[in-house]
Design an enzyme around this catalytic site. Structure first.
Site, PDB file in Angstrom:
ATOM      1  N   HIS A 147       8.096 -26.508 -17.868  1.00  0.00           N
ATOM      2  CA  HIS A 147       6.649 -26.627 -18.019  1.00  0.00           C
ATOM      3  C   HIS A 147       6.054 -25.224 -17.989  1.00  0.00           C
ATOM      4  O   HIS A 147       6.239 -24.487 -17.020  1.00  0.00           O
ATOM      5  CB  HIS A 147       6.060 -27.473 -16.889  1.00  0.00           C
ATOM      6  CG  HIS A 147       4.572 -27.618 -16.966  1.00  0.00           C
ATOM      7  ND1 HIS A 147       3.942 -28.302 -17.976  1.00  0.00           N
ATOM      8  CD2 HIS A 147       3.588 -27.152 -16.159  1.00  0.00           C
ATOM      9  CE1 HIS A 147       2.631 -28.268 -17.790  1.00  0.00           C
ATOM     10  NE2 HIS A 147       2.391 -27.560 -16.692  1.00  0.00           N
ATOM     11  N   GLY A 167      -4.642 -22.421 -15.404  1.00  0.00           N
ATOM     12  CA  GLY A 167      -5.223 -21.634 -16.498  1.00  0.00           C
ATOM     13  C   GLY A 167      -4.221 -21.008 -17.438  1.00  0.00           C
ATOM     14  O   GLY A 167      -4.523 -20.017 -18.105  1.00  0.00           O
ATOM     15  N   LYS A 168      -3.045 -21.590 -17.536  1.00  0.00           N
ATOM     16  CA  LYS A 168      -2.009 -21.026 -18.421  1.00  0.00           C
ATOM     17  C   LYS A 168      -2.437 -21.086 -19.882  1.00  0.00           C
ATOM     18  O   LYS A 168      -2.356 -20.098 -20.609  1.00  0.00           O
ATOM     19  CB  LYS A 168      -0.680 -21.788 -18.231  1.00  0.00           C
ATOM     20  CG  LYS A 168      -0.110 -21.716 -16.823  1.00  0.00           C
ATOM     21  CD  LYS A 168       1.238 -22.391 -16.734  1.00  0.00           C
ATOM     22  CE  LYS A 168       1.151 -23.888 -17.018  1.00  0.00           C
ATOM     23  NZ  LYS A 168       0.348 -24.606 -16.006  1.00  0.00           N
ATOM     24  N   ASP A 186       2.781 -25.889 -23.073  1.00  0.00           N
ATOM     25  CA  ASP A 186       3.030 -27.025 -22.199  1.00  0.00           C
ATOM     26  C   ASP A 186       4.522 -27.257 -21.927  1.00  0.00           C
ATOM     27  O   ASP A 186       4.987 -27.092 -20.813  1.00  0.00           O
ATOM     28  CB  ASP A 186       2.391 -28.294 -22.757  1.00  0.00           C
ATOM     29  CG  ASP A 186       2.330 -29.395 -21.714  1.00  0.00           C
ATOM     30  OD1 ASP A 186       2.254 -29.064 -20.512  1.00  0.00           O
ATOM     31  OD2 ASP A 186       2.369 -30.577 -22.081  1.00  0.00           O
ATOM     32  N   GLU A 212      -3.603 -27.733 -25.473  1.00  0.00           N
ATOM     33  CA  GLU A 212      -4.570 -28.594 -24.789  1.00  0.00           C
ATOM     34  C   GLU A 212      -5.471 -27.727 -23.926  1.00  0.00           C
ATOM     35  O   GLU A 212      -5.014 -27.105 -22.963  1.00  0.00           O
ATOM     36  CB  GLU A 212      -3.858 -29.637 -23.923  1.00  0.00           C
ATOM     37  CG  GLU A 212      -4.827 -30.518 -23.140  1.00  0.00           C
ATOM     38  CD  GLU A 212      -4.152 -31.325 -22.055  1.00  0.00           C
ATOM     39  OE1 GLU A 212      -4.863 -31.949 -21.263  1.00  0.00           O
ATOM     40  OE2 GLU A 212      -2.904 -31.301 -21.995  1.00  0.00           O
ATOM     41  N   ARG A 253       1.497  -4.785  -4.077  1.00  0.00           N
ATOM     42  CA  ARG A 253       0.477  -3.882  -4.610  1.00  0.00           C
ATOM     43  C   ARG A 253       1.070  -2.621  -5.230  1.00  0.00           C
ATOM     44  O   ARG A 253       0.345  -1.818  -5.807  1.00  0.00           O
ATOM     45  CB  ARG A 253      -0.501  -3.500  -3.498  1.00  0.00           C
ATOM     46  CG  ARG A 253      -1.197  -4.699  -2.875  1.00  0.00           C
ATOM     47  CD  ARG A 253      -2.166  -4.302  -1.792  1.00  0.00           C
ATOM     48  NE  ARG A 253      -3.248  -3.480  -2.300  1.00  0.00           N
ATOM     49  CZ  ARG A 253      -4.254  -3.018  -1.527  1.00  0.00           C
ATOM     50  NH1 ARG A 253      -4.272  -3.308  -0.239  1.00  0.00           N
ATOM     51  NH2 ARG A 253      -5.205  -2.276  -2.057  1.00  0.00           N
TER      52      ARG A 253
END
Length: 329
Positions: A147, A167-168, A186, A212, A253
């Site tokens: 996925h 938010g892919k 997807d 989508e 970081r």
């Protein structure tokens, strides 16, 4: 190995293009088209035709070039067909003759009687062998579905992973808008080729370039942005894990610790990007893609920064900047 049975008929039916075309046609033994090909390799049966059948790799596709063809004609002319009968006593998947060479009637008759498919191609032996190995390495490659969203950014194949709704697809759409290419949305099918290369593509070629977008619905990227915005498959070279920002979590970081993710036994570089309002994810992913290219060229920004800091500390300038000149003396 392949999930389903791969037969000689499947080999004939493959839709291959360009440098992968093998141009096969069946001239005899059609009953053998249902035989399975279980080994992703080929064999040149020169030794077998001479009568040496020890360690004969009969499970492989048998390729006959000009040398084998000339020797078969010699055996047929001299009436020495015992070795040919012995050849067909093995359950070989099929025989392929190169250079558009067609064997004698005796050979074809034995193939019909034993139900072994005889195929012919116009390619040279070496070229056919190379193409068959490529085809088999693709067909028999270990594979699974994941996925995520696969995009190509500055030539780097990037797999976007994360929980549903993070938010892919929206990030991928923004990348396409910025001139990059979508490979699959997807559901991504990945496969390991040559033991060290992970290729990704859409699990369904008919819908792989549809996206989508929540609140908008299904869109066709190739129709909206043109065929230049899509790609059929791409090597996965970087994995980007998107996750909701966690204020209690300590994120990397500096980047000196290189994370990897295992895909079908291959270690792929991976980074984790926290998502929160105001972060420009497409720009961050573009920077990640360019940084990954720099690493492949031998330059690591994080390690270079770390070395410069150590040099600065060794010179004593760091102490002067922190304590002040009077504190040192």
């Amino acid at each position: 190995m392949v999930d389903k049975k791969f037969t000689v008929l499947d080999l004939l039916s493959l839709e291959l293009h360009g440098h992968d075309e093998i141009n096969l046609r069946c001239i005899a033994g059609r009953k053998g088209l249902s035989r399975q090909i279980t080994v992703p390799d080929i064999n040149r049966p020169g030794l077998a035709l001479s009568g040496f059948y020890e360690s004969f790799a009969y499970q492989r596709v048998q390729v006959f070039g000009r040398g084998e063809y000339a020797y078969l004609n010699k055996l047929d002319y001299e009436g020495k067909t015992d070795t040919i009968k012995l050849l067909f006593s093995f359950a070989i998947p099929c025989c392929i003759f190169t250079h558009n060479l067609e064997p004698s009637g005796t050979f074809l008759q034995m193939a019909e009687e034993t139900g072994c498919a005889i195929l012919v191609t116009d390619l040279e032996s070496t070229e056919l062998s190379n193409r068959l190995v490529r085809v088999f390495s693709n067909i028999f490659a270990p594979r699974k579905t994941m996925h995520g969203v696969l995009v190509e950014v500055f030539g780097e194949g990037i797999l976007l992973c994360g929980h549903s709704g993070v938010g892919k697809s929206e990030t991928a759409l923004d990348l396409v808008e910025r001139g990059h290419r979508l490979v699959a949305d997807d559901i991504v099918e990945i496969r390991c080729v040559n033991g060290n290369t992970i290729l990704g593509q859409g699990a369904n070629s008919l819908i792989s370039h549809h996206m989508e977008i929540r609140g908008l619905g299904i869109i066709n990227v190739s129709e909206l942005y043109g065929v230049g915005a899509i790609r059929e498959q791409k090597e996965i070279q970087l994995i980007v894990e998107l996750e909701e920002w966690d204020s209690n979590k300590i994120y990397d970081r500096i980047g000196t610790n290189q994370r990897t993710m295992d895909l079908l036994g291959v270690k792929i570089p991976a980074i984790e990007i926290p998502v929160k309002p105001g972060r420009n994810l497409p720009i961050i992913i573009e920077a990640a893609a360019m940084n990954e290219r720099l690493k492949k060229m031998g330059y690591n920004s994080a390690k270079d920064f770390n070395q410069n800091v150590l040099k600065w500390i060794e010179t004593g300038e760091a102490q002067a900047a922190y304590y002040g000149q009077d504190d040192i003396y």
